[in-house]
Enzyme design. Structure first.
Site, PDB file in Angstrom:
ATOM      1  N   LEU A 179      -1.281  -5.467   5.101  1.00 57.61           N
ATOM      2  CA  LEU A 179      -0.379  -6.012   4.092  1.00 57.61           C
ATOM      3  C   LEU A 179       1.023  -6.100   4.689  1.00 57.61           C
ATOM      4  CD1 LEU A 179      -1.496  -4.041   0.911  1.00 57.61           C
ATOM      5  CD2 LEU A 179      -2.128  -6.366   1.574  1.00 57.61           C
ATOM      6  N   ALA A 180       1.903  -6.810   3.996  1.00 58.61           N
ATOM      7  CA  ALA A 180       3.270  -6.938   4.509  1.00 58.61           C
ATOM      8  C   ALA A 180       3.889  -5.568   4.744  1.00 58.61           C
ATOM      9  CB  ALA A 180       4.125  -7.757   3.548  1.00 58.61           C
ATOM     10  N   GLU A 181       3.657  -4.619   3.818  1.00 60.51           N
ATOM     11  CA  GLU A 181       4.222  -3.280   3.973  1.00 60.51           C
ATOM     12  C   GLU A 181       3.238  -2.209   3.494  1.00 60.51           C
ATOM     13  OE1 GLU A 181       7.035  -2.776   5.445  1.00 60.51           O
ATOM     14  OE2 GLU A 181       8.029  -4.730   5.285  1.00 60.51           O
ATOM     15  N   THR A 182       3.195  -1.123   4.240  1.00 57.68           N
ATOM     16  CA  THR A 182       2.551   0.107   3.800  1.00 57.68           C
ATOM     17  C   THR A 182       3.621   1.186   3.767  1.00 57.68           C
ATOM     18  OG1 THR A 182       0.386  -0.485   4.700  1.00 57.68           O
ATOM     19  CG2 THR A 182       0.807   1.848   4.334  1.00 57.68           C
ATOM     20  N   MET A 237       0.854  -1.175   0.000  1.00 52.17           N
ATOM     21  CA  MET A 237       0.000   0.000   0.000  1.00 52.17           C
ATOM     22  C   MET A 237       0.897   1.234   0.000  1.00 52.17           C
ATOM     23  SD  MET A 237      -3.248   0.400  -0.213  1.00 52.17           S
ATOM     24  CE  MET A 237      -3.980  -1.046   0.556  1.00 52.17           C
TER      25      MET A 237
END
Length: 267
Positions: free
Chosen positions: A44-47, A22
């Site tokens: 999510l894994a990363e924002t 994101m």
């Protein structure tokens, strides 16, 4: 207050593959606690959050549980958003972050990350890593930074062993560092890998750009070549082209936009 976000699958050529991230392009920084809550909401894994500071974009990355010092796939996703959705001029985007200077450049239909090399050294933790993975390993190495062990890397004998691995995630979470990376020579690629980081809210990351800053120099030395093909064999999977350039690693991949929207916050 409303904030525009974009979800991008990085290291992917079609939706629902690669690694989703994101991306927020901000006018100014939000409170750290709020950014962490937003990342947890997206789950999510990363924002990634970006703010323009001078000529470069300052970028920060949050998992659902913690801020991390370096993230490849969310940087690739952020550059894609800047180029494709916000018409960022030029062919290269400069980023600054906790890990120093980063760049992402256009190269045909790919984007190329220019990241710092992250050298690993042998580390005496073989018994604990084998217990967590439930299988023998050939070697354990670690990335050390000022805070101590940052990441662990276990070398397995084959691609089949990497694909079949079913780690004890609770045991992995008790190991030092942010996560445990496993890797082996590939059957159709120079090397393959998987990455488990349950301690920071990621049981298994689909495609991890930053770990290839460790894997590329390791396999370049083992295989005696500077340009390598890599595959992260998670359920979603992702293909990366990696090149060693002195103290830098270049990682090329594609990205696909899958969703855009607005986050509604109290005024």
């Amino acid at each position: 207050m409303q904030l525009e976000f974009h979800q991008v699958d990085a290291f992917a050529t079609q939706p629902f593959s690669g690694n989703p991230a994101m991306v927020y392009r901000l006018q100014h920084w939000l409170d750290d606690e709020l950014m962490q809550r937003i990342a947890a909401e997206h789950n999510l894994a990363e924002t990634a959050f970006m703010v323009k500071e001078g000529a470069a974009w300052h970028i920060r990355w949050f998992t659902p549980a913690a801020e991390v010092p370096l993230c490849g796939h969310a940087t690739l996703a952020s550059a894609y958003v800047l180029f494709e959705l916000y018409a960022e001029p030029g062919e290269v985007i400069d980023f600054t972050c906790l890990s120093g200077r980063l760049q992402v450049a256009r190269a045909g239909n790919k984007l190329v990350l220019d990241f710092p090399l992250r050298p690993v050294q042998p580390y005496d933790l073989r018994a604990e890593v084998e217990q967590a993975l439930g299988q023998p390993v050939q070697q354990v190495l670690a990335l050390h930074e000022r805070q101590g062990v940052q990441e662990l890397l276990a070398i397995l004998p084959s691609e089949a062993a990497v694909r079949a691995c079913t780690p004890d995630l609770a045991a992995v979470a008790r190991l030092p560092g942010l996560g445990l990376l496993i890797s082996a020579p590939g059957e159709q690629h120079d090397f393959v890998s998987r990455y488990f980081a349950p301690a920071i809210g990621i049981n298994e990351d689909p495609v991890t750009g930053s770990t290839h800053c460790m894997l590329t120099p390791y396999w370049a030395q083992v295989l005696g070549k500077q340009s390598l093909s890599a595959y992260q064999c998670s359920a979603r999977g992702g293909e990366l082209h990696c090149e060693l350039h002195g103290e830098r690693v270049k990682i090329a991949g594609q990205a696909v936009l899958v969703a855009s929207g607005r986050l509604h916050l109290p005024a």
